[in-house]
Write a protein that holds these residues in place. Structure first.
Motif, PDB file in Angstrom:
ATOM      1  N   GLY A  19       0.814  -1.215   0.000  1.00 16.34           N
ATOM      2  CA  GLY A  19       0.000   0.000   0.000  1.00 16.34           C
ATOM      3  C   GLY A  19       0.846   1.262   0.000  1.00 16.34           C
ATOM      4  N   GLU A  20       1.889   1.265   0.811  1.00 19.58           N
ATOM      5  CA  GLU A  20       2.788   2.419   0.853  1.00 19.58           C
ATOM      6  C   GLU A  20       3.548   2.563  -0.459  1.00 19.58           C
ATOM      7  OE1 GLU A  20       4.563   2.881   5.175  1.00 19.58           O
ATOM      8  OE2 GLU A  20       4.242   0.763   4.657  1.00 19.58           O
ATOM      9  N   LYS A  28       0.059  11.593  -6.008  1.00 14.36           N
ATOM     10  CA  LYS A  28      -1.132  12.439  -6.017  1.00 14.36           C
ATOM     11  C   LYS A  28      -2.424  11.635  -5.917  1.00 14.36           C
ATOM     12  CE  LYS A  28       1.146  16.127  -8.507  1.00 14.36           C
ATOM     13  NZ  LYS A  28       1.172  16.991  -9.667  1.00 14.36           N
ATOM     14  N   SER A  29      -2.315  10.312  -5.907  1.00 11.73           N
ATOM     15  CA  SER A  29      -3.492   9.443  -5.816  1.00 11.73           C
ATOM     16  C   SER A  29      -3.966   9.335  -4.370  1.00 11.73           C
ATOM     17  CB  SER A  29      -3.164   8.049  -6.339  1.00 11.73           C
ATOM     18  OG  SER A  29      -2.869   8.105  -7.703  1.00 11.73           O
ATOM     19  N   ASP A  61      -5.745  10.031   3.087  1.00 14.20           N
ATOM     20  CA  ASP A  61      -6.699  11.103   2.814  1.00 14.20           C
ATOM     21  C   ASP A  61      -8.031  10.816   3.512  1.00 14.20           C
ATOM     22  OD1 ASP A  61      -7.300  13.538   0.899  1.00 14.20           O
ATOM     23  OD2 ASP A  61      -9.044  12.179   0.832  1.00 14.20           O
ATOM     24  N   ALA A  62      -8.437  11.727   4.408  1.00 18.59           N
ATOM     25  CA  ALA A  62      -9.670  11.529   5.182  1.00 18.59           C
ATOM     26  C   ALA A  62     -10.897  11.432   4.287  1.00 18.59           C
ATOM     27  CB  ALA A  62      -9.841  12.660   6.194  1.00 18.59           C
ATOM     28  N   ASP A  84      -3.302   5.745   8.889  1.00 23.01           N
ATOM     29  CA  ASP A  84      -2.735   6.132   7.596  1.00 23.01           C
ATOM     30  C   ASP A  84      -2.286   4.910   6.794  1.00 23.01           C
ATOM     31  OD1 ASP A  84      -0.204   5.367   8.570  1.00 23.01           O
ATOM     32  OD2 ASP A  84       0.428   7.423   8.949  1.00 23.01           O
ATOM     33  N   ILE A  85      -1.746   5.153   5.611  1.00 24.26           N
ATOM     34  CA  ILE A  85      -1.416   4.079   4.680  1.00 24.26           C
ATOM     35  C   ILE A  85      -0.375   3.114   5.249  1.00 24.26           C
ATOM     36  CG2 ILE A  85       0.386   5.290   3.376  1.00 24.26           C
ATOM     37  CD1 ILE A  85      -2.430   3.047   1.913  1.00 24.26           C
TER      38      ILE A  85
END
Length: 117
Positions: A19-20, A28-29, A61-62, A84-85
């Motif tokens: 994922g990271e 930017k995704s 991203d929330a 987070d990721i």
């Protein structure tokens, strides 16, 4: 990683995750990790006799996580945001655990659930 046969191992682990890696490749995704701890036949409307299963998810991203959370609810899951990721590290390991349970029991009709009092 299936290079050593079954069960598979993580191709990326420790202080990194798939994922990271995807988030770094596509900075930017809005990457959100979910749906990797259950077989595809149970991703939508997972009906289990013993109750509602939990789907863990994570991302940076929330807003993107809220979208995924609403999808999880609409699909019939109990969603739990694990942060987070970097949480992909645990989620990807959870996938390997799910595979090992399937191999050892011969039953792939499994999902995880968080039970609280």
């Amino acid at each position: 990683d299936f290079s050593k046969g079954m069960p598979p191992s993580l191709a990326v682990s420790g202080n990194d995750s798939g994922g990271e890696t995807v988030q770094r490749w596509l900075p930017k995704s809005l990457v959100v990790k979910a749906f990797n701890s259950v077989g595809n036949e149970h991703m939508y409307k997972p009906l289990f006799a013993n109750g509602l299963p939990t789907m863990f998810y994570c991302g940076n991203d929330a807003g993107a996580k809220e979208v995924v959370k609403s999808i999880l609810f609409s699909f019939g899951w109990q969603p739990i945001d694990i942060g987070d990721i970097a949480g992909s590290r645990e989620l990807e390991a959870l996938c390997i655990l799910w595979v090992k349970i399937g191999i050892s029991t011969g039953n792939w009709q499994n999902a995880f659930a968080v039970l609280s009092k």
